[in-house]
Enzyme design. Structure first.
Site, PDB file in Angstrom:
ATOM      1  N   CYS A   1      -4.078  -4.399   8.254  1.00  0.00           N
ATOM      2  CA  CYS A   1      -5.034  -4.129   7.174  1.00  0.00           C
ATOM      3  C   CYS A   1      -5.962  -5.315   6.962  1.00  0.00           C
ATOM      4  O   CYS A   1      -7.144  -5.144   6.643  1.00  0.00           O
ATOM      5  CB  CYS A   1      -4.286  -3.800   5.884  1.00  0.00           C
ATOM      6  SG  CYS A   1      -3.376  -2.239   5.936  1.00  0.00           S
TER       7      CYS A   1
ATOM      8  N   ASP B   1       4.255  -3.553   6.662  1.00  0.00           N
ATOM      9  CA  ASP B   1       3.321  -3.583   7.791  1.00  0.00           C
ATOM     10  C   ASP B   1       3.832  -4.511   8.892  1.00  0.00           C
ATOM     11  O   ASP B   1       3.061  -5.006   9.707  1.00  0.00           O
ATOM     12  CB  ASP B   1       1.926  -4.017   7.329  1.00  0.00           C
ATOM     13  CG  ASP B   1       1.944  -5.375   6.629  1.00  0.00           C
ATOM     14  OD1 ASP B   1       3.022  -5.993   6.567  1.00  0.00           O
ATOM     15  OD2 ASP B   1       0.880  -5.809   6.141  1.00  0.00           O
TER      16      ASP B   1
ATOM     17  N   GLY C   1       0.786  -1.215   0.000  1.00  0.00           N
ATOM     18  CA  GLY C   1       0.000   0.000   0.000  1.00  0.00           C
ATOM     19  C   GLY C   1       0.824   1.274   0.000  1.00  0.00           C
ATOM     20  O   GLY C   1       0.531   2.209  -0.747  1.00  0.00           O
TER      21      GLY C   1
ATOM     22  N   ASP D   1      10.656  -7.132  -1.351  1.00  0.00           N
ATOM     23  CA  ASP D   1       9.353  -7.664  -0.932  1.00  0.00           C
ATOM     24  C   ASP D   1       9.284  -9.120  -1.388  1.00  0.00           C
ATOM     25  O   ASP D   1       9.589  -9.411  -2.548  1.00  0.00           O
ATOM     26  CB  ASP D   1       8.204  -6.865  -1.554  1.00  0.00           C
ATOM     27  CG  ASP D   1       6.867  -7.089  -0.854  1.00  0.00           C
ATOM     28  OD1 ASP D   1       6.545  -8.252  -0.560  1.00  0.00           O
ATOM     29  OD2 ASP D   1       6.152  -6.091  -0.611  1.00  0.00           O
TER      30      ASP D   1
ATOM     31  N   CYS E   1      34.151  -3.654  -3.361  1.00  0.00           N
ATOM     32  CA  CYS E   1      32.717  -3.671  -3.663  1.00  0.00           C
ATOM     33  C   CYS E   1      32.346  -2.257  -4.093  1.00  0.00           C
ATOM     34  O   CYS E   1      33.174  -1.545  -4.662  1.00  0.00           O
ATOM     35  CB  CYS E   1      31.906  -4.147  -2.457  1.00  0.00           C
ATOM     36  SG  CYS E   1      32.030  -3.073  -1.006  1.00  0.00           S
TER      37      CYS E   1
ATOM     38  N   LYS F   1       5.263  -9.258  -6.107  1.00  0.00           N
ATOM     39  CA  LYS F   1       5.038  -7.809  -6.129  1.00  0.00           C
ATOM     40  C   LYS F   1       6.220  -7.052  -6.717  1.00  0.00           C
ATOM     41  O   LYS F   1       6.033  -6.034  -7.392  1.00  0.00           O
ATOM     42  CB  LYS F   1       4.735  -7.305  -4.720  1.00  0.00           C
ATOM     43  CG  LYS F   1       3.377  -7.715  -4.199  1.00  0.00           C
ATOM     44  CD  LYS F   1       3.097  -7.130  -2.824  1.00  0.00           C
ATOM     45  CE  LYS F   1       1.706  -7.536  -2.342  1.00  0.00           C
ATOM     46  NZ  LYS F   1       1.403  -6.989  -1.007  1.00  0.00           N
TER      47      LYS F   1
END
Length: 370
Positions: free
Chosen positions: A186, A129, A40, A61, A328, A85
């Site tokens: 949610c 969340d 969201g 995610d 790196c 996602k």
């Protein structure tokens, strides 16, 4: 150089903003931001950063798109249901700005991967969340010395804040320990979709301010937005009294690596000194511990590429008696790798201070920076 052209007419309406100009737009093009969550809040943070000209956006995610996400997670469409996602987020970002380097990371952010994911980042955004993810992000941002922009949204309310331990406050100064319960969800409590719009937009605004140096960030302040009344209020906080003792418990990646004694302890080498050694009759072995996509952007000629997560299993491919210089992006992952090799019996291993970024600035400007 970044793929994004900061002088493009696309960004003309930003460049004319007071205090913005070409320099601020260039800082966005050079920036690397890690966004946790493509739900969201991420659905408004990611497009805003991509459209504004942030050069590299890493989206982390491990979740799939569900049909119940679609009323508020506008990165995703009905055809994306069942996809990762981060995959649909990457497609949406490409449609907005094909020149943006969007890096999808379909993994769960926690302490085991936090330092690697934030290596080389200028800023991290937490729009998940999961409260434990926020604490992991805050601790990792503290170790990396970068700011954390965080937000939350549930029911009719949203919150946004900025934590930056190096500049005075961390998230733990606001909430020292995770709560006993998981808080609002949610799934259980519901969410007004426009709360995500407002909250995510404010989060993206804080990112842009921090990256460009324009305006006053929400450092040590939390804005609480009430979607039912349209009102907002501000909560201020400051450094907790026990912060110094608490920070003593934080470990850097180097501190968690094996710590050999005596001659096995790895050293450092500056870019100029390494250039001299590479031009000598006995050049050291160069070991690049970045990811393959990073090496495609910029590398030092002749380097052996073994990404850090694979190093423990592939160290046998290297000569333990050779002189090894590890590098790196900025020298964080390579310091960890150097200590790992030293603890495994490598006799002469060093870390390139500042990584390939410092190399491109001081030795070889022709090497691309990212």
């Amino acid at each position: 150089m970044p793929a994004i052209d900061p002088d493009s007419p696309r960004y003309a309406r930003q460049r004319v903003l007071p205090g913005w100009g070409a320099d601020a737009q260039r800082r966005l093009a050079d920036a690397r931001v890690v966004v946790l969550g493509a739900g969201g809040l991420g659905s408004f943070v990611v497009p805003a950063l991509v459209a504004a000209g942030v050069g590299t956006v890493v989206v982390v995610d491990d979740d799939d798109v569900d049909v119940t996400n679609l009323h508020r997670q506008l990165l995703h469409a009905p055809g994306d249901v069942g996809r990762l996602k981060v995959e649909s987020a990457a497609d949406a970002a490409f449609d907005l700005s094909p020149d943006t380097n969007l890096v999808p990371a379909a993994i769960r952010f926690d302490e085991t991967v936090a330092d690697e994911l934030l290596a080389g980042a200028d800023l991290v955004v937490d729009g998940t969340d999961d409260i434990l993810t926020r604490y992991a992000a805050d601790d990792a941002a503290t170790r990396a010395g970068i700011p954390l922009v965080w937000g939350s949204a549930a029911k009719f309310s949203g919150q946004v804040g900025v934590s930056w331990d190096a500049r005075g406050v961390s998230y733990r100064d606001l909430f020292p320990e995770p709560p006993a319960d998981a808080g609002l969800s949610c799934d259980v409590d519901g969410i007004l979709p426009t709360v995500c719009t407002v909250t995510g937009g404010m989060m993206a605004g804080e990112v842009l301010k921090l990256l460009t140096g324009v305006g006053e960030p929400l450092l040590g302040r939390v804005v609480v937005y009430d979607g039912l009344s349209g009102r907002s209020r501000e909560i201020a906080y400051r450094r907790a009294e026990d912060a110094e003792s608490r920070q003593a418990g934080f470990e850097t990646p180097a501190a968690r690596a094996p710590q050999p004694a005596g001659p096995a302890q790895p050293g450092n080498v500056a870019p100029a000194a390494l250039a001299d050694e590479l031009a000598s009759e006995a050049p050291p072995l160069l070991l690049d511990v970045r990811e393959p996509w990073e090496a495609r952007i910029a590398t030092i000629e002749g380097a052996t590429l073994i990404p850090l997560p694979q190093l423990a299993d592939r160290a046998s491919e290297l000569d333990p008696e050779a002189s090894v210089v590890v590098f790196c992006h900025l020298g964080v992952r390579s310091e960890y790798a150097a200590r790992m090799l030293a603890g495994s019996g490598f006799a002469n291993v060093r870390n390139l201070v500042g990584g390939i970024d410092a190399w491109s600035r001081t030795v070889d400007p022709a090497v691309a920076r990212y």
